[in-house]
Design an enzyme around this catalytic site. Structure first.
Site, PDB file in Angstrom:
ATOM      1  N   PHE A  10       9.585  35.031  75.573  1.00 13.43           N
ATOM      2  CA  PHE A  10       9.051  36.152  75.721  1.00 13.43           C
ATOM      3  C   PHE A  10       9.894  37.024  74.347  1.00 13.43           C
ATOM      4  CE2 PHE A  10       8.727  40.750  76.894  1.00 13.43           C
ATOM      5  CZ  PHE A  10       7.504  40.855  77.123  1.00 13.43           C
ATOM      6  N   LYS A 181       7.047  42.749  91.886  1.00 11.96           N
ATOM      7  CA  LYS A 181       5.977  42.023  91.803  1.00 11.96           C
ATOM      8  C   LYS A 181       6.290  40.334  91.545  1.00 11.96           C
ATOM      9  CE  LYS A 181       6.380  40.833  87.313  1.00 11.96           C
ATOM     10  NZ  LYS A 181       6.189  39.502  86.552  1.00 11.96           N
ATOM     11  N   ASP A 234       0.977  44.308  86.745  1.00 14.06           N
ATOM     12  CA  ASP A 234       1.869  43.180  86.642  1.00 14.06           C
ATOM     13  C   ASP A 234       1.623  42.362  87.940  1.00 14.06           C
ATOM     14  OD1 ASP A 234       3.402  41.611  85.113  1.00 14.06           O
ATOM     15  OD2 ASP A 234       5.235  43.258  85.213  1.00 14.06           O
ATOM     16  N   THR A 238       0.397  38.317  87.856  1.00 16.33           N
ATOM     17  CA  THR A 238       1.449  37.394  88.287  1.00 16.33           C
ATOM     18  C   THR A 238       0.999  36.537  89.523  1.00 16.33           C
ATOM     19  OG1 THR A 238       2.863  38.981  89.187  1.00 16.33           O
ATOM     20  CG2 THR A 238       3.240  38.245  86.951  1.00 16.33           C
TER      21      THR A 238
END
Length: 316
Positions: A10, A181, A234, A238
């Site tokens: 990332f 999440k 999100d 995911t």
């Protein structure tokens, strides 16, 4: 100049996205051998294969090289953030943007609270939302949430034509959306790995979203933040893509398969931390509690499924 701490997938993807637009970027990695390999090849093949770094991106193992940055993005695993901040006081006073999602196991605090404690003179923010490193690095359209008390300058500094940042002052809601999440993504992976089907996954996501909102509101977050990119957005990403490490980890659990222990799964530690937090606050979070118990091998998968399905019927 923009500093980025952490040369994982990332952090590298952010460096590529910003550097592609001509921004000067210093990408920091703690391993000098890793730095040397990136400098030799012009790419971070170990973390983000097939992506060349723009010429405006420099790679360094010296934290001192980041001290003139307009902002420093902290792209570290959540459980490593506190130790890094305490060990690098020279960052105090710089604008610091957390790019990790989770809750610290020791303090039960989110990323911005850790930044405030270790670097009280810094402006702190969190960058979160539905994104995969590979998509950002390829220049595919991505929208994220930048949560900060006053984030307009940072929003313009870090946005690019393909990386669109929306800002909010609701740091609590944005942090918890991104953290929770991951827990629900593990649960969604378990559902699919165990062969329970798409209908069960949709139900799990919906009830998981209710848990996320319940805790966020109790801690001062806003419902509209949870309904935005850092929460619902999100969550959808995911829970539905095998690119998510948390989802893949859950799939392995559900299928009774081993999972690579070298892969960081932020949702595992977050499940433990949030489960403890929810118990102390007397907040009902059955999915999170079951995931924590499963990870710690306190219950079996059939027991967890039975416990969730046998809960009393109630009004939605």
């Amino acid at each position: 100049m923009i500093g980025i701490v952490g040369a994982g997938a990332f952090g590298t993807a952010l460096a590529v996205a910003l550097g592609r637009e001509g921004r000067e970027v210093q990408l920091w990695a703690r391993d000098r051998d890793h730095v040397a390999e990136i400098l030799r090849s012009g790419a971070n093949e170990a973390r983000l294969p097939g992506v060349k770094l723009p010429k405006t991106v420099s790679v360094t193992a010296e934290i001192a090289n980041l001290t003139r940055a307009e902002a420093v993005l902290l792209s570290l695993p959540m459980q490593a953030l506190r130790g890094f901040l305490v060990g690098n006081p020279t960052l105090n006073g710089l604008p610091l943007v957390a790019c990790c999602k989770g809750v610290d196991l020791t303090t039960l605090k989110g990323p911005t609270a850790l930044i405030e404690a270790a670097c009280p003179d810094s402006t702190c923010a969190i960058l979160t939302g539905p994104s995969f490193a590979a998509d950002i690095a390829r220049g595919l359209p991505t929208a994220l949430t930048l949560a900060c008390a006053d984030g307009e300058a940072l929003q313009h500094l870090l946005s690019t034509p393909s990386l669109r940042l929306y800002r909010t002052p609701d740091v609590i809601g944005a942090e918890l959306g991104g953290a929770l999440k991951n827990v629900i993504a593990i649960a969604a992976g378990i559902v699919m790995g165990a062969g329970l089907g798409d209908s069960a996954r949709a139900a799990l996501m919906t009830r998981g979203y209710a848990e996320m909102t319940r805790l966020a509101l109790a801690l001062g977050g806003r419902a509209e933040t949870l309904a935005g990119l850092s929460g619902f957005g999100d969550l959808v990403l995911t829970c539905t893509s095998a690119q998510s490490r948390n989802f893949r980890f859950g799939q392995a659990l559900g299928a009774g398969q081993a999972f690579d222990t070298n892969v960081t799964v932020e949702g595992a530690a977050t499940a433990r931390a949030v489960s403890n937090m929810a118990k102390k606050m007397k907040i009902d979070m059955p999915i999170t509690s079951m995931i924590a118990a499963l990870i710690d091998q306190q219950i079996t998968l059939p027991q967890a499924i039975s416990a969730l399905l046998s809960r009393p019927l109630k009004q939605e």
